[in-house]
Design a protein around this motif. Structure first.
Motif, PDB file in Angstrom:
ATOM      1  N   VAL A 128       1.865  -9.941  -5.915  1.00 55.20           N
ATOM      2  CA  VAL A 128       1.211 -10.314  -4.883  1.00 55.20           C
ATOM      3  C   VAL A 128      -0.520 -10.495  -4.956  1.00 55.20           C
ATOM      4  CG1 VAL A 128       3.003  -9.887  -2.971  1.00 55.20           C
ATOM      5  CG2 VAL A 128       1.280  -8.097  -3.949  1.00 55.20           C
ATOM      6  N   LYS A 130      -4.228 -10.627  -2.573  1.00 58.79           N
ATOM      7  CA  LYS A 130      -4.660 -10.686  -1.049  1.00 58.79           C
ATOM      8  C   LYS A 130      -6.136 -11.030  -1.434  1.00 58.79           C
ATOM      9  CE  LYS A 130      -6.122  -5.585  -0.265  1.00 58.79           C
ATOM     10  NZ  LYS A 130      -7.693  -5.954  -0.654  1.00 58.79           N
ATOM     11  N   TYR A 139      -5.237  -7.890  -6.907  1.00 54.35           N
ATOM     12  CA  TYR A 139      -3.721  -8.447  -7.156  1.00 54.35           C
ATOM     13  C   TYR A 139      -2.991  -7.022  -7.247  1.00 54.35           C
ATOM     14  CZ  TYR A 139      -5.713 -12.749  -8.653  1.00 54.35           C
ATOM     15  OH  TYR A 139      -6.405 -13.832  -8.629  1.00 54.35           O
ATOM     16  N   VAL A 152       2.300  -1.636  -1.493  1.00 50.14           N
ATOM     17  CA  VAL A 152       1.744  -2.480  -2.528  1.00 50.14           C
ATOM     18  C   VAL A 152       0.989  -1.541  -3.560  1.00 50.14           C
ATOM     19  CG1 VAL A 152       0.386  -4.258  -3.448  1.00 50.14           C
ATOM     20  CG2 VAL A 152       1.979  -4.731  -1.319  1.00 50.14           C
ATOM     21  N   THR A 163      -7.863  -1.363  -2.342  1.00 50.10           N
ATOM     22  CA  THR A 163      -8.120  -1.684  -1.037  1.00 50.10           C
ATOM     23  C   THR A 163      -9.310  -0.940  -0.939  1.00 50.10           C
ATOM     24  OG1 THR A 163      -6.736   0.113   0.215  1.00 50.10           O
ATOM     25  CG2 THR A 163      -5.840  -2.087  -0.350  1.00 50.10           C
ATOM     26  N   TRP A 172      -1.400  -9.980   2.080  1.00 49.93           N
ATOM     27  CA  TRP A 172      -0.721 -10.024   0.757  1.00 49.93           C
ATOM     28  C   TRP A 172       0.454 -11.276   0.919  1.00 49.93           C
ATOM     29  CZ3 TRP A 172      -2.482  -7.280  -2.924  1.00 49.93           C
ATOM     30  CH2 TRP A 172      -3.278  -6.173  -2.701  1.00 49.93           C
ATOM     31  N   GLU A 175       2.046 -14.337  -5.233  1.00 48.93           N
ATOM     32  CA  GLU A 175       1.270 -15.009  -6.152  1.00 48.93           C
ATOM     33  C   GLU A 175       2.148 -16.212  -6.443  1.00 48.93           C
ATOM     34  OE1 GLU A 175      -1.442 -14.108 -10.030  1.00 48.93           O
ATOM     35  OE2 GLU A 175      -0.011 -12.720  -9.467  1.00 48.93           O
ATOM     36  N   HIS A 184      -2.091  -5.934   5.393  1.00 48.46           N
ATOM     37  CA  HIS A 184      -2.362  -4.776   4.857  1.00 48.46           C
ATOM     38  C   HIS A 184      -3.093  -3.967   6.063  1.00 48.46           C
ATOM     39  CE1 HIS A 184      -4.815  -1.450   3.045  1.00 48.46           C
ATOM     40  NE2 HIS A 184      -5.998  -1.744   3.441  1.00 48.46           N
ATOM     41  N   SER A 195      -1.566   0.074  -0.973  1.00 43.46           N
ATOM     42  CA  SER A 195      -1.532  -0.241   0.329  1.00 43.46           C
ATOM     43  C   SER A 195      -0.194  -0.166   1.088  1.00 43.46           C
ATOM     44  CB  SER A 195      -2.130  -2.010   0.026  1.00 43.46           C
ATOM     45  OG  SER A 195      -1.935  -2.734   1.263  1.00 43.46           O
TER      46      SER A 195
END
Length: 220
Positions: A128, A130, A139, A152, A163, A172, A175, A184, A195
């Motif tokens: 994933v 964000k 990532y 995550v 984060t 998130w 990908e 999040h 996260s």
């Protein structure tokens, strides 16, 4: 041309940039641009503790009509949305604020350079990504999936912080497809780099919103 700073004034507004409510003064991130399923109105989707109040807030109660600023609350011209208690969830740390007339908005997430996909469910080991207003593009990989919370963790070998404060509300996304997975809400609990995120599909359902712009309603 240099890319715009996510903490500066950005118009149109879009996911990945900084927002703030002047009362709790908690910096956060636009997670998604949502559209009302009935009338097509446009909404910022982020955490409740960013747009309204945290669960343990002891000050002035949240109210409908509070201004949401981007990027700072130092200029009335920075108001981009207003709160609505009918779209402030009680149990889940999620809310939506209605985008004010005259403010353009786009759904693409800042710096991810492709349209978002259709919301999907998380799965263990799902890669994933964000775009948060504090850490930028980061990532991760899904490490735990529960009914109300998704965890995550960082990718193996990743040295950038996953984060930081100010990322709350960032989404998130899976990908590759950029399908929204989870929002999040809290990071690095107990000193562990991770996260804690909220599954986004039930959030959108509870808010009565979709990420797909309804027919006849243009972005902007």
């Amino acid at each position: 041309m240099p890319r715009p700073k996510r903490v500066s004034v950005m118009r149109p507004i879009q996911p990945g940039i900084r927002i703030i409510n002047a009362i709790p003064r908690t910096l956060g991130t636009i997670g998604l641009i949502g559209y009302d399923l009935a009338d097509g109105s446009r909404w910022i989707v982020s955490c409740r503790h960013v747009l309204a109040r945290s669960a343990n807030w002891n000050g002035t109660p949240a109210a409908t009509g509070e201004p949401i600023y981007q990027p700072k609350d130092d200029d009335p011209a920075n108001v981009v949305a207003t709160t609505d208690l009918s779209r402030t969830l009680d149990v889940i740390d999620a809310a939506a604020a209605r985008i004010v007339d005259g403010i353009d908005a786009i759904s693409d997430v800042l710096y991810l350079d492709q349209p978002i996909g259709v919301p999907t469910n998380a799965a263990i080991d799902m890669p994933v990504v964000k775009s948060g207003s504090r850490t930028g593009v980061t990532y991760g990989v899904v490490t735990a999936v529960g009914p109300d919370t998704i965890e995550v963790g960082p990718r193996p070998g990743e040295t950038k912080a996953l984060t930081k404060s100010g990322d709350s509300g960032a989404i998130w996304l899976e990908e590759g497809t950029l399908a929204p997975v989870a929002m999040h809400s809290e990071g690095n609990v107990g000193g562990v780099e991770r996260s804690l995120a909220i599954p986004i599909a039930p959030v959108l359902a509870a808010l009565g919103l979709t990420v797909v712009c309804p027919a006849g309603v243009g972005e902007g």
